[in-house]
Design an enzyme around this catalytic site. Structure first.
Site, PDB file in Angstrom:
ATOM      1  N   ASP A   1      45.220  19.872  52.211  1.00  0.00           N
ATOM      2  CA  ASP A   1      44.341  18.753  52.336  1.00  0.00           C
ATOM      3  C   ASP A   1      44.833  17.508  53.379  1.00  0.00           C
ATOM      4  O   ASP A   1      45.998  17.579  53.465  1.00  0.00           O
ATOM      5  CB  ASP A   1      44.103  17.965  51.181  1.00  0.00           C
TER       6      ASP A   1
ATOM      7  N   GLU B   1      31.661  21.348  44.113  1.00  0.00           N
ATOM      8  CA  GLU B   1      32.909  21.617  44.051  1.00  0.00           C
ATOM      9  C   GLU B   1      33.628  20.520  43.453  1.00  0.00           C
ATOM     10  O   GLU B   1      33.569  19.422  43.902  1.00  0.00           O
ATOM     11  CB  GLU B   1      33.708  22.005  45.295  1.00  0.00           C
TER      12      GLU B   1
ATOM     13  N   TYR C   1      34.490  31.795  51.208  1.00  0.00           N
ATOM     14  CA  TYR C   1      34.746  30.549  51.966  1.00  0.00           C
ATOM     15  C   TYR C   1      35.355  30.669  53.316  1.00  0.00           C
ATOM     16  O   TYR C   1      36.508  30.922  53.502  1.00  0.00           O
ATOM     17  CB  TYR C   1      35.424  29.884  50.734  1.00  0.00           C
TER      18      TYR C   1
END
Lengths: 274, 409
Positions: free
Chosen positions: A60, A49, A174
């Site tokens: 994040d 990735e 995911y």
């Protein structure tokens, strides 16, 4: 079939779990990123990735935020990333997935982004702030260019929605291990294995798990229940530990590439035990 | 819709099922938040029809916040501007000194009904943080407020006010260390604590249902103003003017007038040091559409989609995004958006202080400044409502410093 599908079907036949490392493109510079991709492949990574930095990465934690900032100091953008991938494609056939937020993609132009990404050799995208409800236009452009747009499911996603996401997701699904943001954690939630098994019962597509995974022991445990294990912040942290600060920003200190390689090797070995 | 001429507005007035105002709005958030936003939307849908909720909300607005706020005719200001009739909607007279409290009371009542134990919020200037901390104290809920490190220094008094009312202020060191990054941190906290936490967003921004919900809680301003002006003048105003950062005071006063086509709605953004410099917050004036903080709207961004820093002498306008419904109003032409710079705003601040003895917040000073700017073009017969969104106590020190620096030069 693109490289992602081929990789998972190959691994499935062998009963093996994919190791998926994440790094931010251009952290601390593009030359290092290229070297890291090749080294991680050599050490057993099955898919890589590549983060496209964004000024406001709200999914994040601090580690990847900092990496994003370092990359932005180097003026990394989609064009730089695509050029780098084009160069890498002369040397490697490993599946490459771009992870980035939707605004840089929208400003580039949805169709142009899909075309240029495909031409460079990108196989998939993960856009954490583009849920199925808003993804129509991008999903179509990606499909037309043979790019797998990979959607995320979270532990609190209701079943009906999970099925919809699984159907829309290409390449793999995911699974977000925690209700939270990215960042290495020493403890993963106890109900994680159960959650993963539940998703796998709802779909025949490969399911990879990410967020918070940082140690070979965790990778080994999750390899028993997932088709792929994603490790990001723990790798970015190694890059961070080796950084050398200079006038214009940062550069990669000696041992960056080999240390990441060693760590990735250990993680891959752990997937084989799981 | 009452008549045909209003039809074109329909899209601008209510979002679609997924929270879109035309191409704007929506939900661009991590998957973890999707079920939480659905839960919030459903809870909000229920309380909108719940008579008990409405009664409780109205009672607190009346007895605690101090509503209805007066619609005051500023005659000396009107005379100074060539004889127009200027009415000030006095949100500066609410408890805590700004319109922000209308929304935090609404959301805290909702959070309580949803069984949430913990409240988080972001704040720039500190006004929304203070209003949230106040509402949390009123309801006995735990409250944590994210505030950019730079803002905690610039607005130290508001930090202390929040702490006095029992909230914890968390300084944010990421990114530009201002409001934009405080919102990022609040969203990250929310993603990590979805089960027991409600996030009180302070403006008509963020993912659906926030823009519509915050607008509804704030539209008490416009509903009152519409009734009050009709009572005093017997008709609707020619113009309604309000400052726009995220846009909650503006949307609050615009919305009840949205279907009155004869009323001009004017949103005033912060031109900072000038819209042709890198230091302004004029999102609707010179920005372009994109996604920030979960919603599609006009933004300040570079060609690669990276969000730019914003600037204004008024900390509450210092935001590189804007509410999606304002973006829809801009594109449909229902409202006009203009910008005045720091200098003009400071002159507006002074003008209202001198003519009326009312010290406005620097944010609201932008609306006054714009009225002053266009006054020479008016006939002198117009009736104008200006939303005086907050009082200037918080800004007195900043302004004193600026004036001191000048006299030193």
């Amino acid at each position: 079939m693109n490289r992602i599908d081929r990789m998972f079907s190959r691994l499935r036949k062998r009963g093996e779990t994919a190791l998926i490392p994440f790094i931010t493109t251009g952290d601390p510079d593009v030359v290092t990123t290229e070297a890291l991709v090749l080294e991680m492949e050599r050490q057993g990574a099955d898919l890589i990735e590549l983060g496209l930095p964004f000024s406001d990465p709200l999914a994040d934690g601090p580690t990847i935020q900092a990496a994003s900032n370092r990359a932005l100091l180097n003026e990394i953008n989609a064009e730089v990333l695509f050029n780098m991938v084009s160069r890498l494609r002369e040397k490697t056939d490993i599946p490459l997935v771009l992870m980035g937020y939707c605004n840089p993609l929208f400003q580039y132009g949805v169709e142009k982004f899909a075309r240029d990404a495909a031409e460079a050799g990108i196989d998939g995208t993960i856009i954490p702030d583009l849920p199925i409800d808003e993804a129509g236009e991008w999903a179509k452009a990606a499909r037309e260019n043979n790019i797998c747009n990979i959607f995320l499911v979270a532990p609190n996603t209701p079943d009906a929605r999970m099925k919809k996401i699984a159907k829309a997701s290409k390449g793999f699904i995911y699974y977000v291990s925690v209700t939270g943001i990215t960042g290495a954690r020493s403890d993963l939630p106890p109900e994680l294995s159960e959650g993963l098994s539940h998703v796998r019962n709802l779909t025949s597509k490969p399911v990879a798990v990410g967020f918070g995974i940082s140690e070979p022991g965790q990778v080994e445990m999750l390899s028993a229940v997932a088709d792929g294990v994603i490790v990001g912040s723990a790798i970015v942290r190694i890059i961070e530990e080796h950084l050398i600060e200079n006038e214009n920003g940062y550069s990669a200190g000696p041992g960056t590439v080999s240390s990441v390689g060693e760590f990735v090797h250990g993680l891959k070995q752990a997937t084989l035990k799981g | 819709m009452k008549n045909n001429k209003n039809r074109g507005l329909k899209a601008g007035c209510q979002p679609d099922r997924k929270g879109h105002f035309g191409i704007f709005g929506g939900r661009y958030v991590p998957e973890t938040l999707m079920p939480v936003l659905a839960e919030l939307e459903e809870a909000y849908r229920q309380v909108r029809r719940d008579a008990d909720f409405k009664r409780e909300f109205a009672a607190i607005l009346k007895n605690y916040v101090g509503r209805p706020t007066p619609l005051y005719e500023a005659r000396r200001l009107g005379d100074a501007l060539g004889g127009i009739r200027v009415f000030l909607k006095r949100e500066d007279l609410t408890h805590t000194g700004a319109h922000k409290i209308n929304n935090t009371i609404g959301q805290i009542l909702l959070a309580k009904r949803m069984g949430k134990k913990r409240i988080i919020a972001e704040t720039g200037a500190g006004q929304h943080g203070v209003a949230t901390a106040t509402a949390a104290a009123l309801m006995g809920l735990k409250c944590e407020v994210y505030m950019g490190r730079k803002d905690t220094v610039r607005q130290a008094m508001n930090v202390f006010r929040m702490e006095l009312t029992g909230a914890t202020v968390i300084p944010v060191d990421s990114g530009t260390k201002t409001l934009k990054d405080a919102i990022n941190e609040a969203i990250r906290d929310w993603v990590s604590n979805v089960s027991d936490t409600h996030y009180i967003i302070g403006s008509v921004v963020g993912p659906h249902p926030y823009p519509a919900m915050v607008r509804d809680f704030q539209s008490v301003i416009g509903r009152e103003a519409r009734q009050q002006i009709k009572k005093v003048t017997g008709s609707l105003p020619d113009m309604v003017i309000a400052c726009v950062g995220g846009g909650s005071n503006a949307m609050g006063i615009f919305y009840p007038f949205a279907c009155d086509q004869e009323v001009r709605l004017i949103g005033v953004e912060a031109a900072g040091e000038g819209v042709d410099t890198e230091h302004h917050s004029a999102t609707l004036t010179v920005g372009s559409p994109g996604v920030l903080h979960g919603t599609m709207s006009y933004l300040l961004q570079d060609k690669w989609g990276q969000i730019k820093g914003a600037h204004s002498v008024a900390p509450g306008l210092d935001y590189p995004g804007v509410g999606p419904e304002h973006s829809a109003f801009r594109d449909s032409g229902r409202a006009q958006y203009v910008a005045v710079d720091d200098e003009e705003a400071l002159r507006g601040f002074r003008l209202l202080s001198e003519t009326e003895g009312i010290i406005p917040a620097l944010e609201s000073s932008h609306a006054i400044a714009y009225l002053k700017k266009i006054a020479p073009e008016l006939s002198g017969k117009e009736t104008v409502i200006v939303n005086l969104s907050g009082r200037g106590d918080k800004d007195v020190e900043t302004v004193a410093e600026i004036f001191r620096d000048r006299s030193a030069k």
